[in-house]
Design an enzyme around this catalytic site. Structure first.
Site, short mmCIF file in Angstrom:
data_model
loop_
_atom_site.label_atom_id
_atom_site.label_comp_id
_atom_site.label_asym_id
_atom_site.label_seq_id
_atom_site.Cartn_x
_atom_site.Cartn_y
_atom_site.Cartn_z
N HIS A 143 44.17 43.03 48.46
CA HIS A 143 43.92 41.64 47.93
C HIS A 143 44.44 41.48 46.74
N SER A 145 47.70 39.26 44.93
CA SER A 145 47.67 37.94 44.87
C SER A 145 46.47 36.99 45.25
N ILE A 170 42.91 49.06 37.66
CA ILE A 170 41.63 47.86 37.07
C ILE A 170 42.16 48.22 35.47
N ILE A 345 72.25 45.92 23.67
CA ILE A 345 73.07 45.82 22.42
C ILE A 345 73.33 47.32 21.59
N GLU A 371 48.13 38.91 36.04
CA GLU A 371 47.28 38.05 36.19
C GLU A 371 47.94 36.76 37.43
P1 TGC Z 1 42.61 27.81 45.93
O1 TGC Z 1 41.73 27.38 46.91
O2 TGC Z 1 43.65 27.23 45.72
O3 TGC Z 1 41.39 27.88 44.47
C1 TGC Z 1 39.94 28.14 45.12
C2 TGC Z 1 39.06 27.78 43.91
O4 TGC Z 1 39.80 28.45 42.93
C3 TGC Z 1 39.70 27.01 41.97
N1 TGC Z 1 41.17 27.36 41.09
C4 TGC Z 1 41.08 27.35 39.67
N2 TGC Z 1 40.01 27.38 38.32
C5 TGC Z 1 40.48 28.29 37.34
N3 TGC Z 1 41.49 28.11 36.99
C6 TGC Z 1 42.38 28.65 38.03
N4 TGC Z 1 43.78 28.60 37.36
C7 TGC Z 1 42.21 28.01 39.51
N5 TGC Z 1 43.21 28.21 40.36
C8 TGC Z 1 42.20 28.25 41.23
C9 TGC Z 1 40.14 25.56 42.78
O5 TGC Z 1 40.12 24.97 41.99
C10 TGC Z 1 39.23 26.25 44.01
O6 TGC Z 1 37.68 25.90 43.54
P2 TGC Z 1 36.74 25.39 44.17
O7 TGC Z 1 35.34 25.07 43.15
O8 TGC Z 1 37.42 23.87 45.12
O9 TGC Z 1 36.24 26.58 45.30
O10 TGC Z 1 42.73 28.96 46.05
P3 TGC Z 1 44.01 30.14 46.73
O11 TGC Z 1 43.21 30.69 47.27
O12 TGC Z 1 44.45 29.59 47.80
O13 TGC Z 1 44.56 31.18 45.77
C11 TGC Z 1 45.22 30.19 44.74
C12 TGC Z 1 46.13 31.16 44.17
C13 TGC Z 1 46.64 32.12 44.68
C14 TGC Z 1 46.37 30.36 42.46
C15 TGC Z 1 45.15 32.66 43.13
O14 TGC Z 1 43.80 32.91 44.00
C16 TGC Z 1 45.72 33.32 42.26
O15 TGC Z 1 45.83 33.11 41.28
N6 TGC Z 1 46.41 34.49 42.96
C17 TGC Z 1 47.28 35.19 41.74
C18 TGC Z 1 45.76 36.26 41.11
C19 TGC Z 1 45.78 37.13 39.71
O16 TGC Z 1 46.00 36.54 39.04
N7 TGC Z 1 45.11 38.24 39.97
C20 TGC Z 1 45.07 38.56 38.88
C21 TGC Z 1 43.65 40.19 38.66
S1 TGC Z 1 43.35 40.18 36.92
C22 TGC Z 1 44.65 41.22 36.22
O17 TGC Z 1 45.85 41.00 36.32
C23 TGC Z 1 44.44 41.19 34.81
S2 TGC Z 1 45.85 42.47 34.43
C24 TGC Z 1 45.15 42.84 33.25
C25 TGC Z 1 45.63 42.89 32.23
O18 TGC Z 1 45.73 41.54 30.94
O19 TGC Z 1 46.77 43.86 30.65
P1 FAD Z 2 50.81 41.56 46.48
O1 FAD Z 2 50.11 40.38 46.48
O2 FAD Z 2 51.66 42.67 47.99
O3 FAD Z 2 52.57 40.89 46.21
C1 FAD Z 2 53.72 41.18 46.05
C2 FAD Z 2 54.52 40.39 46.43
O4 FAD Z 2 54.16 39.56 46.99
C3 FAD Z 2 54.73 39.79 44.89
O5 FAD Z 2 56.68 40.19 44.59
C4 FAD Z 2 54.94 38.97 45.22
O6 FAD Z 2 55.13 37.81 44.13
C5 FAD Z 2 54.95 38.06 46.98
N1 FAD Z 2 53.72 37.10 47.05
C6 FAD Z 2 52.42 37.68 47.52
N2 FAD Z 2 51.45 36.09 47.71
C7 FAD Z 2 53.25 35.20 48.17
C8 FAD Z 2 53.12 34.20 48.84
N3 FAD Z 2 51.97 33.16 49.29
N4 FAD Z 2 54.25 33.72 48.24
C9 FAD Z 2 55.34 34.31 48.21
N5 FAD Z 2 55.38 35.37 47.04
C10 FAD Z 2 54.44 35.77 47.29
N6 FAD Z 2 43.58 43.22 38.80
C11 FAD Z 2 42.26 43.21 38.52
O7 FAD Z 2 41.65 42.86 38.96
N7 FAD Z 2 42.12 43.99 36.72
C12 FAD Z 2 43.18 44.81 36.34
O8 FAD Z 2 42.50 45.39 35.29
C13 FAD Z 2 44.63 44.75 36.78
N8 FAD Z 2 45.14 45.17 35.76
C14 FAD Z 2 46.38 45.61 36.61
C15 FAD Z 2 47.13 46.49 34.94
C16 FAD Z 2 48.53 47.12 36.00
C17 FAD Z 2 49.36 47.86 35.05
C18 FAD Z 2 48.98 46.54 37.32
C19 FAD Z 2 50.50 47.24 37.67
C20 FAD Z 2 48.15 45.26 37.87
C21 FAD Z 2 46.86 45.31 37.10
N9 FAD Z 2 46.00 44.23 38.27
C22 FAD Z 2 44.93 44.48 38.10
C23 FAD Z 2 46.39 44.32 39.41
C24 FAD Z 2 47.87 42.77 39.13
O9 FAD Z 2 46.36 41.62 39.29
C25 FAD Z 2 47.97 42.69 41.08
O10 FAD Z 2 48.95 43.63 40.59
C26 FAD Z 2 48.80 41.61 40.86
O11 FAD Z 2 48.06 40.82 41.12
C27 FAD Z 2 49.86 41.20 42.48
O12 FAD Z 2 49.39 41.83 43.30
P2 FAD Z 2 49.52 42.73 43.98
O13 FAD Z 2 50.30 44.32 43.26
O14 FAD Z 2 48.73 43.03 45.48
O15 FAD Z 2 51.44 42.40 44.46
#
Ligand code: TGC
Ligand code: FAD
Length: 392
Positions: A143, A145, A170, A345, A371
């Site tokens: 899980h 995205s 993470i 470049i 993110e």
């Molecule tokens: P969905 O049904 O749309 O929403 C569920 C509930 O969440 C609310 N909501 C938000 N609230 C605040 N900010 C946002 N950006 C929000 N987006 C949605 C929404 O209103 C709802 O609330 P409620 O009260 O009605 O329940 O959720 P979904 O399951 O369809 O998913 C939507 C989606 C795909 C946009 C979302 O799950 C998403 O953004 N996926 C991407 C996952 C992601 O960004 N993961 C990041 C992991 S952490 C990380 O990567 C750290 S990197 C570390 C570093 O910076 O070094």
């Molecule tokens: P997937 O969700 O499997 O996606 C694979 C491909 O499918 C992508 O191109 C995506 O865009 C596409 N895709 C997925 N769903 C759809 C859709 N509905 N429609 C069209 N295309 C779609 N997470 C944390 O919680 N904490 C952290 O601190 C953290 N740090 C990270 C550090 C690094 C270096 C990296 C690489 C990742 C980190 N992450 C962290 C995780 C990061 O947030 C996820 O890698 C990211 O959200 C994507 O998830 P996934 O890698 O499982 O890709």
């Protein structure tokens, strides 16, 4: 690595939009990056090690909790100051900015926003000073995205909870003292829990062999019947919206940070193009190289304006999540394209560690994925403008 000669571009006089405090904060961060990050970052990236010796300096420039109130140890700054700090740090390295983003927006922010007063007092000052380092567990092996599908869960066991499951990818997990972990209750509702290193059944194996973000430590979080005290549950918000609010704050910081990486690539390429001679003149005198440089500064300037406007909207409490998604997606994509053109470049020199460009380019491949991926942010904009959900 070459000495750090960075000069920041400001083609549209965006400095005129900043306060004296913004400029002071930026200057402190910029000087610190030149002094403490630039000289050591290439070796850290080559060795794939997070340079822990910079933790104290990050705390001193206000990178841990820039906008958290001073009473909890934060710097009490506004959103533009927060963005500028992220920009300067990522000018040095995206992995270092990652550490600051996670500590501030993914650990301190949820404790501040959703935690109890006891939790705030116990953790925030130590996180602000760098005495404690934190990580954020949302993503799971199956899980990414779609975090709402998570299977990590906790059960009520009287005076404590029992936590089971696993998180993957993470940032900071291998050395973090605490983890803010998102898990489902027996009712299937998502909650945040603070898990501390040393709790029985909790382990954090490191993820090796990354070609990107090598100066940032990445790992797993494994929970095997971990006993978590009930007072470690974040009491003031539950549901997927809680971690997504943290992501809004971190994504905002990334929208600024990516500009820093792009600026560094542009500045390096511009200097090189003016010095490097081929066919009897500087390569910067050839139209093809000028096209690359002119397009870079145009895109950097557009990204700066987007970030600044978003910062003012966040200061007024008016920025929407979709607006943040647009800026994160646009600015990271911009930075990747700038890095790729800048590397060309420099010709062959562009692939070496003598210059920062290739490291930025490889780092940005993570930034464009974490993110929320480039595609996910596009779908968020699509949903916002059409009202039609194309995720599922
Ligand atoms: P969905 O049904 O749309 O929403 C569920 C509930 O969440 C609310 N909501 C938000 N609230 C605040 N900010 C946002 N950006 C929000 N987006 C949605 C929404 O209103 C709802 O609330 P409620 O009260 O009605 O329940 O959720 P979904 O399951 O369809 O998913 C939507 C989606 C795909 C946009 C979302 O799950 C998403 O953004 N996926 C991407 C996952 C992601 O960004 N993961 C990041 C992991 S952490 C990380 O990567 C750290 S990197 C570390 C570093 O910076 O070094
Ligand atoms: P997937 O969700 O499997 O996606 C694979 C491909 O499918 C992508 O191109 C995506 O865009 C596409 N895709 C997925 N769903 C759809 C859709 N509905 N429609 C069209 N295309 C779609 N997470 C944390 O919680 N904490 C952290 O601190 C953290 N740090 C990270 C550090 C690094 C270096 C990296 C690489 C990742 C980190 N992450 C962290 C995780 C990061 O947030 C996820 O890698 C990211 O959200 C994507 O998830 P996934 O890698 O499982 O890709």
């Amino acid at each position: 690595m070459k000495p750090d000669l960075f000069e920041s571009p400001d083609y549209y006089n965006i400095d005129d939009l900043l306060t004296d405090e913004h400029k002071l904060v930026r200057s402190a961060a910029r000087d610190w990056v030149k002094r403490e990050v630039s000289p050591i970052i290439e070796e850290a990236a080559q060795k794939a090690e997070f340079p822990k010796q910079i933790i104290g300096g990050l705390a001193e420039i206000g990178a841990f909790g820039p906008y958290i109130p001073e009473e909890y140890g934060g710097a009490g700054l506004d959103q533009i100051a927060y963005g500028l700090i992220m920009q300067e740090i990522e000018r040095g390295d995206s992995g270092v900015r990652s550490t600051a983003s996670v500590q501030s927006s993914l650990v301190m922010y949820p404790i501040y926003k959703f935690g109890s007063e006891e939790q705030r007092k116990k953790y925030l000052p130590k996180l602000a000073s760098g005495e404690f380092m934190g990580c954020f567990g949302l993503t799971e092996p199956d899980h990414g995205s779609n975090p709402g599908g998570m299977v990590t869960n906790f059960k009520d066991a009287g005076d404590h909870y029992i936590l089971n499951g696993a998180k993957m990818w993470i940032s900071n997990s291998p050395f973090a003292d605490i983890a803010v972990v998102w898990a489902k209750s027996e009712e299937g509702r998502i909650h945040g829990l603070i898990v501390e290193r040393g709790m029985e059944g909790f382990s954090t194996p490191e993820t090796h062999n990354k070609w990107s973000l090598r100066a940032s430590a990445t790992g797993e979080l494994i929970f095997d019947n971990v006993k978590v005290p009930k007072e470690n549950l974040l009491p003031n918000k539950s549901g997927l919206g809680a971690p997504l609010l943290c992501l809004d704050s971190a994504r905002f910081g990334i929208a600024w940070g990516a500009i820093g990486a792009a600026m560094d690539c542009y500045d390096t390429a511009l200097r090189y193009a003016k010095e490097r001679q081929q066919f009897g003149k500087p390569i910067g005198a050839f139209q093809l190289q000028q096209k690359k440089l002119a397009e870079m500064i145009t895109e950097i300037t557009k990204a700066q304006l987007l970030a600044w406007r978003l910062g003012t909207l966040r200061n007024e409490g008016k920025a929407t999540s979709a607006q943040i998604s647009m800026a994160k997606r646009n600015n990271v994509d911009m930075a990747l394209k700038v890095a790729r053109d800048a590397r060309q470049i420099l010709g062959g020199m562009g692939i070496t560690g003598e210059y920062s460009i290739m490291r930025h380019m490889m780092n940005l491949e993570s930034v464009v994925t974490y993110e929320g991926t480039h595609d996910i942010h596009l779908l968020i904009t699509g949903l916002d403008i059409t009202g039609l959900n194309a995720f599922k």
